[in-house]
Design an enzyme around this catalytic site. Structure first.
Site, PDB file in Angstrom:
ATOM      1  N   SER A   1     -10.689   0.397   6.682  1.00  0.00           N
ATOM      2  CA  SER A   1      -9.940   0.615   5.441  1.00  0.00           C
ATOM      3  C   SER A   1      -9.510  -0.647   4.728  1.00  0.00           C
ATOM      4  CB  SER A   1      -8.702   1.479   5.720  1.00  0.00           C
ATOM      5  OG  SER A   1      -9.079   2.781   6.090  1.00  0.00           O
TER       6      SER A   1
ATOM      7  N   LYS B   1       0.850  -1.181   0.000  1.00  0.00           N
ATOM      8  CA  LYS B   1       0.000   0.000   0.000  1.00  0.00           C
ATOM      9  C   LYS B   1       0.894   1.242   0.000  1.00  0.00           C
ATOM     10  CE  LYS B   1      -3.889   1.813   2.764  1.00  0.00           C
ATOM     11  NZ  LYS B   1      -4.724   1.519   3.959  1.00  0.00           N
TER      12      LYS B   1
ATOM     13  N   SER C   1      -9.215   2.968   2.774  1.00  0.00           N
ATOM     14  CA  SER C   1      -8.056   3.496   2.083  1.00  0.00           C
ATOM     15  C   SER C   1      -7.288   2.443   1.283  1.00  0.00           C
ATOM     16  CB  SER C   1      -7.114   4.156   3.101  1.00  0.00           C
ATOM     17  OG  SER C   1      -6.634   3.209   4.037  1.00  0.00           O
TER      18      SER C   1
END
Length: 473
Positions: free
Chosen positions: A173, A72, A149
């Protein structure tokens, strides 16, 4: 069947049997990314040559030797850009000097990092859109968001680019984008996968983990990367001695499962398709022999739950900005996204006493929540999100968009406050190709129960073979 159809466990087994080399796995994943990412915009950075070199040198005794993975863009990967999805550090060409603890553990397990996946700036928005990378789209329907996210990670796994991607869950997320992309997304117990001593983990609310297509991958990866630190807030009970994978098909007692069908009154209400998915899952769990009742922790209805959560979270946004300012200098006026500026302003307004009050309230909330599990329930079934996936550019297409982006976390954020484990698994696809997931939450340290029941659901209604509109050839 192609490699795009094979999960991480299956790809690792191909390497062990000598049917494919780690380099071939990496090359195939690169081809898949280049074939489909132009329509999704999920990849922010490509490290193809480094990945090929690492594949050639990989220790084939590692449990996931050669399996391609994405990090990520909020996580550090040594030698790679460290932008926290912001144009501000990207302009300074900021680079990570070392791996985050989870990325390092994934490497030691044999995973090959072939790139970075998109996220919102600082991870503070429920869609994966930012000034630095633009809009990431959902492979099931490109007009929909994959969430945030960990939206880039989820879009990439759903589209078959890689079998697994690293993410993080600070309020939903991992679970929300997993639900939006028809994936498995587990938020482990706080401390199960340590962020590392002294790492910024938003008061323990944010937990690093992964998104996958199968329950067995989630279990096997947690077995491989679980590491705790004495500095962590949580010290969860040890995993089963023989590992989580061994628990997936093991006989177990009938569980007592509560159901929460409706959102709190102050939050967006659950839509009919999502409520139907929860009801159908409850019926399925009954048919599998579990005791299911309409019951849930009363604390989840408390209107202070999200405000207290975000009071604490907003201060950590200020902390991140201050740390970066000391390193690279202050941001330009237009550098930061509007949502980051919103949380920064809120964080700077909060007094020390107000922050202490928020922490005290959260302590009482954790006690109220745990009482429900101590009262005899094993799991809680609920929606992940009140509606199917939103359109791209949500929440800005709604009035008071920032507040709307907070209110939708009423089912997920409470378990970041408590630190309990919770998992999102696919429930259904609507006629309009909108994925809907359900959430199961357990008491502290009981990932074993979550994964056993998730495996039962997966066996009863298999989802990993279902393919979105955009899927790697």
């Amino acid at each position: 069947m192609t490699l795009a159809d094979v999960d991480a466990t299956g790809q690792a087994e191909l390497v062990r049997r000598g049917e494919v080399s780690p380099r071939e796995l990496v090359d195939a994943a690169i081809e898949r990314i280049e074939a489909v990412d132009g329509r999704l915009n999920a990849i922010t950075y490509r490290r193809y040559e480094q990945a090929r070199s690492e594949a050639d040198r990989i220790d084939r005794a590692a449990p996931f030797a050669g399996v391609p993975c994405l990090t990520k863009s909020l996580s550090d990967s040594a030698g790679d850009p460290a932008t926290v999805a912001s144009i501000w550090p990207a302009r300074h060409r900021r680079v990570a000097t070392k791996d985050s603890l989870l990325v390092g553990r994934l490497r030691r397990a044999g995973f090959i990092m072939i790139g970075q996946a998109s996220a919102p700036e600082f991870g503070v928005l429920s869609v994966s859109e930012s000034k630095t990378h633009g809009i990431t789209r959902n492979p099931w329907r490109p007009d929909l968001t994959p969430g945030g996210s960990s939206g880039g990670a989820s879009a990439a796994v759903a589209a078959g680019m890689v079998p697994v991607a690293q993410g993080g869950d600070g309020g939903g997320s991992i679970r929300m984008p997993a639900a939006f992309c028809h994936l498995v997304g587990l938020k482990p117990t706080v401390g199960r996968i340590s962020a590392g001593p002294g790492a910024a983990d938003r008061w323990g609310h944010s937990v690093p983990a992964v998104v996958t297509r199968t329950v067995r991958d989630t279990a096997a990866i947690l077995d491989a990367v679980s590491v705790t630190s004495p500095a962590d807030r949580g010290q969860p009970r040890p995993l089963p001695a023989d590992g989580l994978v061994a628990q997936l098909n093991a006989p177990h007692r009938r569980l007592r499962i509560g159901v929460m069908r409706n959102a709190p009154r102050h939050a967006p209400q659950v839509t009919a398709p999502v409520r139907k998915a929860v009801d159908e899952t409850a019926d399925l769990l009954r048919s599998l022999g579990h005791q299911v009742a309409d019951d849930y922790p009363e604390a989840m209805d408390d209107p202070k739950c999200l405000p207290m959560f975000f009071d604490a979270l907003s201060v950590t946004v200020v902390q991140s900005i201050e740390l970066l300012t000391r390193e690279i200098g202050p941001p330009e006026p237009e550098d930061l996204d509007v949502v980051t500026r919103h949380w920064e302003r809120r964080g700077r307004e909060i007094t020390g006493v107000e922050l202490a009050d928020a922490f005290a309230w959260q302590g009482r909330f954790r006690s109220r929540m745990s009482a429900w599990w101590e009262g005899g329930f094993d799991l809680l079934l609920s929606p992940v999100f009140a509606s199917p996936p939103k359109e791209v550019s949500w929440p800005w297409n709604e009035a008071d968009g920032i507040q709307r982006s907070v209110d939708v976390l009423s089912f997920t954020a409470p378990f970041n406050t408590t630190g309990q484990p919770a998992i999102s698994v696919p429930a259904t696809l609507t006629d309009a190709d909108e994925p809907i997931g359900i959430q199961l939450a357990a008491a502290m340290g009981r990932e074993d129960l979550l994964l056993r029941v998730a495996a039962e659901l997966e066996m009863a209604r298999p989802w990993s073979a279902e393919r979105p509109r955009i899927f790697a050839p």
